[in-house]
Design a protein around this motif. Structure first.
Motif, PDB file in Angstrom:
ATOM      1  N   GLN A  11      31.059  11.841  30.351  1.00 46.21           N
ATOM      2  CA  GLN A  11      30.008  11.141  31.079  1.00 46.21           C
ATOM      3  C   GLN A  11      28.701  11.894  30.952  1.00 46.21           C
ATOM      4  O   GLN A  11      28.658  13.112  31.069  1.00 46.21           O
ATOM      5  CB  GLN A  11      30.371  11.032  32.568  1.00 46.21           C
ATOM      6  CG  GLN A  11      31.590  10.190  32.843  1.00 46.21           C
ATOM      7  CD  GLN A  11      31.316   8.713  32.649  1.00 46.21           C
ATOM      8  OE1 GLN A  11      30.179   8.302  32.563  1.00 46.21           O
ATOM      9  NE2 GLN A  11      32.358   7.924  32.576  1.00 46.21           N
ATOM     10  N   LEU A  12      27.635  11.160  30.682  1.00 50.02           N
ATOM     11  CA  LEU A  12      26.312  11.770  30.740  1.00 50.02           C
ATOM     12  C   LEU A  12      25.967  12.040  32.193  1.00 50.02           C
ATOM     13  O   LEU A  12      26.332  11.261  33.068  1.00 50.02           O
ATOM     14  CB  LEU A  12      25.267  10.828  30.143  1.00 50.02           C
ATOM     15  CG  LEU A  12      25.291  10.697  28.620  1.00 50.02           C
ATOM     16  CD1 LEU A  12      24.354   9.571  28.215  1.00 50.02           C
ATOM     17  CD2 LEU A  12      24.872  11.980  27.946  1.00 50.02           C
ATOM     18  N   PRO A  13      25.266  13.101  32.504  1.00 58.27           N
ATOM     19  CA  PRO A  13      24.881  13.365  33.892  1.00 58.27           C
ATOM     20  C   PRO A  13      23.975  12.272  34.413  1.00 58.27           C
ATOM     21  O   PRO A  13      23.207  11.666  33.672  1.00 58.27           O
ATOM     22  CB  PRO A  13      24.137  14.703  33.798  1.00 58.27           C
ATOM     23  CG  PRO A  13      23.703  14.821  32.376  1.00 58.27           C
ATOM     24  CD  PRO A  13      24.762  14.122  31.573  1.00 58.27           C
ATOM     25  N   SER A  14      24.107  11.992  35.711  1.00 59.55           N
ATOM     26  CA  SER A  14      23.293  10.950  36.317  1.00 59.55           C
ATOM     27  C   SER A  14      21.821  11.284  36.256  1.00 59.55           C
ATOM     28  O   SER A  14      20.972  10.403  36.177  1.00 59.55           O
ATOM     29  CB  SER A  14      23.713  10.740  37.779  1.00 59.55           C
ATOM     30  OG  SER A  14      25.020  10.234  37.827  1.00 59.55           O
ATOM     31  N   ARG A  15      21.512  12.566  36.307  1.00 61.13           N
ATOM     32  CA  ARG A  15      20.114  12.971  36.224  1.00 61.13           C
ATOM     33  C   ARG A  15      19.973  13.940  35.053  1.00 61.13           C
ATOM     34  O   ARG A  15      20.697  14.917  34.947  1.00 61.13           O
ATOM     35  CB  ARG A  15      19.662  13.659  37.515  1.00 61.13           C
ATOM     36  CG  ARG A  15      19.642  12.720  38.712  1.00 61.13           C
ATOM     37  CD  ARG A  15      19.204  13.484  39.959  1.00 61.13           C
ATOM     38  NE  ARG A  15      19.228  12.605  41.118  1.00 61.13           N
ATOM     39  CZ  ARG A  15      18.216  11.832  41.478  1.00 61.13           C
ATOM     40  NH1 ARG A  15      17.122  11.806  40.743  1.00 61.13           N
ATOM     41  NH2 ARG A  15      18.304  11.085  42.553  1.00 61.13           N
ATOM     42  N   PHE A 399      27.229   5.922  21.752  1.00 61.84           N
ATOM     43  CA  PHE A 399      27.043   4.562  22.277  1.00 61.84           C
ATOM     44  C   PHE A 399      27.716   4.390  23.643  1.00 61.84           C
ATOM     45  O   PHE A 399      27.102   3.975  24.620  1.00 61.84           O
ATOM     46  CB  PHE A 399      27.618   3.527  21.301  1.00 61.84           C
ATOM     47  CG  PHE A 399      26.675   3.091  20.214  1.00 61.84           C
ATOM     48  CD1 PHE A 399      25.614   3.885  19.815  1.00 61.84           C
ATOM     49  CD2 PHE A 399      26.855   1.876  19.572  1.00 61.84           C
ATOM     50  CE1 PHE A 399      24.751   3.481  18.811  1.00 61.84           C
ATOM     51  CE2 PHE A 399      25.998   1.455  18.566  1.00 61.84           C
ATOM     52  CZ  PHE A 399      24.950   2.260  18.177  1.00 61.84           C
ATOM     53  N   LYS A 400      28.996   4.701  23.702  1.00 60.26           N
ATOM     54  CA  LYS A 400      29.749   4.472  24.940  1.00 60.26           C
ATOM     55  C   LYS A 400      29.292   5.415  26.050  1.00 60.26           C
ATOM     56  O   LYS A 400      29.203   5.013  27.219  1.00 60.26           O
ATOM     57  CB  LYS A 400      31.248   4.631  24.689  1.00 60.26           C
ATOM     58  CG  LYS A 400      32.100   4.422  25.952  1.00 60.26           C
ATOM     59  CD  LYS A 400      33.570   4.439  25.651  1.00 60.26           C
ATOM     60  CE  LYS A 400      34.406   4.470  26.923  1.00 60.26           C
ATOM     61  NZ  LYS A 400      34.079   3.368  27.856  1.00 60.26           N
ATOM     62  N   GLY A 405      27.282   6.253  31.136  1.00 56.74           N
ATOM     63  CA  GLY A 405      26.416   7.113  31.917  1.00 56.74           C
ATOM     64  C   GLY A 405      25.407   6.328  32.727  1.00 56.74           C
ATOM     65  O   GLY A 405      25.115   6.655  33.882  1.00 56.74           O
ATOM     66  N   THR A 406      24.869   5.250  32.130  1.00 56.17           N
ATOM     67  CA  THR A 406      23.920   4.393  32.847  1.00 56.17           C
ATOM     68  C   THR A 406      24.607   3.695  34.012  1.00 56.17           C
ATOM     69  O   THR A 406      24.056   3.598  35.119  1.00 56.17           O
ATOM     70  CB  THR A 406      23.314   3.354  31.882  1.00 56.17           C
ATOM     71  OG1 THR A 406      22.662   4.032  30.804  1.00 56.17           O
ATOM     72  CG2 THR A 406      22.313   2.464  32.606  1.00 56.17           C
ATOM     73  N   ARG A 407      25.819   3.216  33.786  1.00 55.27           N
ATOM     74  CA  ARG A 407      26.578   2.553  34.858  1.00 55.27           C
ATOM     75  C   ARG A 407      26.827   3.524  36.015  1.00 55.27           C
ATOM     76  O   ARG A 407      26.632   3.186  37.187  1.00 55.27           O
ATOM     77  CB  ARG A 407      27.892   2.012  34.300  1.00 55.27           C
ATOM     78  CG  ARG A 407      28.694   1.176  35.319  1.00 55.27           C
ATOM     79  CD  ARG A 407      30.017   0.714  34.734  1.00 55.27           C
ATOM     80  NE  ARG A 407      29.845  -0.211  33.619  1.00 55.27           N
ATOM     81  CZ  ARG A 407      30.129   0.078  32.357  1.00 55.27           C
ATOM     82  NH1 ARG A 407      30.612   1.297  32.043  1.00 55.27           N
ATOM     83  NH2 ARG A 407      29.960  -0.805  31.404  1.00 55.27           N
ATOM     84  N   GLU A 408      27.235   4.737  35.692  1.00 56.37           N
ATOM     85  CA  GLU A 408      27.503   5.732  36.722  1.00 56.37           C
ATOM     86  C   GLU A 408      26.220   6.128  37.459  1.00 56.37           C
ATOM     87  O   GLU A 408      26.220   6.329  38.681  1.00 56.37           O
ATOM     88  CB  GLU A 408      28.152   6.971  36.089  1.00 56.37           C
ATOM     89  CG  GLU A 408      28.428   8.110  37.066  1.00 56.37           C
ATOM     90  CD  GLU A 408      29.321   7.706  38.228  1.00 56.37           C
ATOM     91  OE1 GLU A 408      29.142   8.268  39.333  1.00 56.37           O
ATOM     92  OE2 GLU A 408      30.201   6.830  38.037  1.00 56.37           O
TER      93      GLU A 408
END
Length: 513
Positions: A11-15, A399-400, A405-408
């Protein structure tokens, strides 16, 4: 059904910390632009026929409602306040209009089919809208070389139909082909579904005719394949979004029509199979591969829900996390079908399967229906709700991660529910690294936009990607250009703008702040 492997997604970090990009110093300030006056309308009336001049000002009598289709983008997100639309029929008329606007410092917005996604073809304020719709003639076509010369207002589908009897195709194909115009395609450097096979418009456009802001006609409408005589000026206008001048005609190389086309849709158990699949497909299909399109499960389900086709049965879809549409275009059907058959055998018999299942089109109708599903995602999204569309270039492997990450990130902001963001989905062109990230909301809300920006642009910058892969900058992304361009690049872009358009009349508020 083959077993579905489970994968762990990073997961990409939210910030994400703001990228350390320097913003170029502001360009030389342009003097304020003027509104159209009744005397300007009287002058335009000496240039144009009555049917080619629409204005709410005297002496014409157009109602504001009649201008809505020109003042609004098709998504209903961007709105201008223009009082006047001019619809010239010739390059000379365009020249005369721009001379007047340049002299009076009146802003001009060139408009093609108005199918863009970033607000590039509608006014920011009350600029004159210069519609190219009446410039819709084919000037010439050479069936031997495949070189087509056409007015900028020709609709892409009309040009496709024009060259088809000569066994040629247009090198660009878009979902909006029934409405978009070739001049707008070139002005935005539109990408589309054929870029993997035929390359970008920077390569296929051979020449342009452009009217500069002061009315000067720049004739670069060559039909030469090779012309190595200094600066290639036409390249400056491809992707400039009408900020340097008005494209009035295009010379473009059309490739021979494939003698055989096939497509297949494949259901994948997980996203981590996409890149290995792409490697296998490229290796085995080689020169006949013409498209490799990615559709995530949410995008597929929305397309089916809103009647864009059902490529696979419910049983085939079960357990699939994403889908890939592969197209081949070649010169001999037997040869192409043999390659496709061998590819499918390899995929189905692999010890570590990359796919769950797949469907190969068996007729022209099935071929079209598979493409309708992919092309229909955009329409399905618009039917589902209000869309925030981000057209980005990032590494294929991410891509995923970007979508998840955007959804989270939105979930962490408390915005992932039916009254705010309903869906986050991704689809796009794996062959050229272009992800279409769509956020479907119940309504356009400031808190959603604040959550998305600059977050998404920061994610792109962290991957050294592009904030606009093919849609352009328009009015939507001017503030974010520094996430993809450095200080030196933006400074040079501003110098080019000032040289061509010293009074700042061409499509103000677009591309550059």
């Amino acid at each position: 059904m083959l077993s579905v492997s489970r994968i762990l997604v990073r997961q990409l970090p939210s910030r994400i910390a703001r990228a350390n990009y320097s913003v170029a110093a502001p360009a030389t300030a342009f003097a304020p632009l003027n509104s159209v006056t009744e005397s300007d309308i009287t002058h335009f009336a000496t240039i144009l026929s009555p049917s080619s001049l629409l204005s709410t000002l005297s002496p014409t009598s157009t109602s504001p409602e009649e201008l809505d289709q020109f003042n609004n983008d098709w998504m209903g997100r961007f709105r201008g306040n223009s009082t006047t639309v001019v619809k010239p029929k010739t390059t000379q008329e365009v020249s005369e209009i721009l001379k007047r606007c340049y002299e009076k410092r009146i802003g001009v917005v060139p408009q093609g089919g108005n199918t863009g996604l970033v607000g590039g073809s509608v006014p920011v304020n009350d600029e004159v809208i210069l519609s190219l719709a009446n410039m819709n003639k084919v000037r010439s076509f050479d069936p031997v070389s495949g070189i087509l010369v056409a007015d900028a207002g020709c609709i892409l589908q009309s040009l496709t139909d024009y060259v088809a009897p000569h066994n040629h195709i247009m090198p660009i194909d878009l979902g909006a082909k029934g409405s978009c115009q070739i001049g707008g395609n070139v002005a935005t450097n539109a990408g589309g579904l054929r870029l993997l096979r035929y390359g970008s418009l920077h390569g296929t456009v051979l020449g342009l005719e452009v009217v500069l802001p002061d009315g000067t006609i720049l004739d670069q409408l060559t039909t030469l394949r090779k012309d190595n005589t200094g600066y290639d000026l036409k390249q400056l206008f491809i992707g400039a979004e009408g900020t340097l001048g008005v494209i009035t005609a295009v010379s473009i190389l059309t490739p021979p029509a494939p003698q055989a086309s096939n497509n297949v849709i494949l259901a994948l158990p997980s996203f981590d199979k996409v890149l290995p699949l792409y490697q296998v497909v490229k290796q085995q299909l080689s020169e006949i591969l013409s498209a490799f399109e990615f559709i995530d499960r949410t995008a597929y389900d929305l397309a089916v829900k809103h009647g864009q086709g059902r490529a696979l049965s419910d049983e085939d879809v079960e357990g699939a996390e994403c889908f890939v549409l592969v197209e081949t275009s070649g010169g001999r059907r037997e040869h192409d079908e043999e390659k496709l058959s061998h590819l499918l055998e390899t995929l189905f018999e692999a010890d570590k399967p990359l796919i769950n299942t797949g469907v190969l089109s068996q007729s022209p109708a099935q071929f079209s229906s598979l493409w309708a599903l992919r092309e229909g995602v955009t329409e399905a999204v618009s039917k589902e709700g209000k869309a925030y569309k981000y057209d980005i270039s990032v590494p294929l492997s991410s891509f995923k991660d970007v979508v998840d990450g955007t959804r989270e990130h939105l979930h962490s902001r408390g915005l992932l529910h039916d009254k705010a963001v309903k869906h986050v989905l991704g689809y796009g062109h794996v062959g050229d690294g272009n992800l279409h990230l769509n956020i479907v909301a119940d309504a356009y809300l400031p808190e959603i936009e604040d959550a998305l920006e600059p977050y998404i642009y920061q994610v792109v910058a962290s991957h050294r990607g592009s904030i606009s892969a093919e849609h352009g900058i328009g009015a939507m992304k001017t503030h974010a250009l520094h996430y993809s361009k450095d200080k030196v690049s933006i400074g040079l872009m501003k110098k080019i703008k000032e040289m061509f358009d010293p009074r700042g009349i061409m499509n103000p508020g677009k591309v550059l702040e």
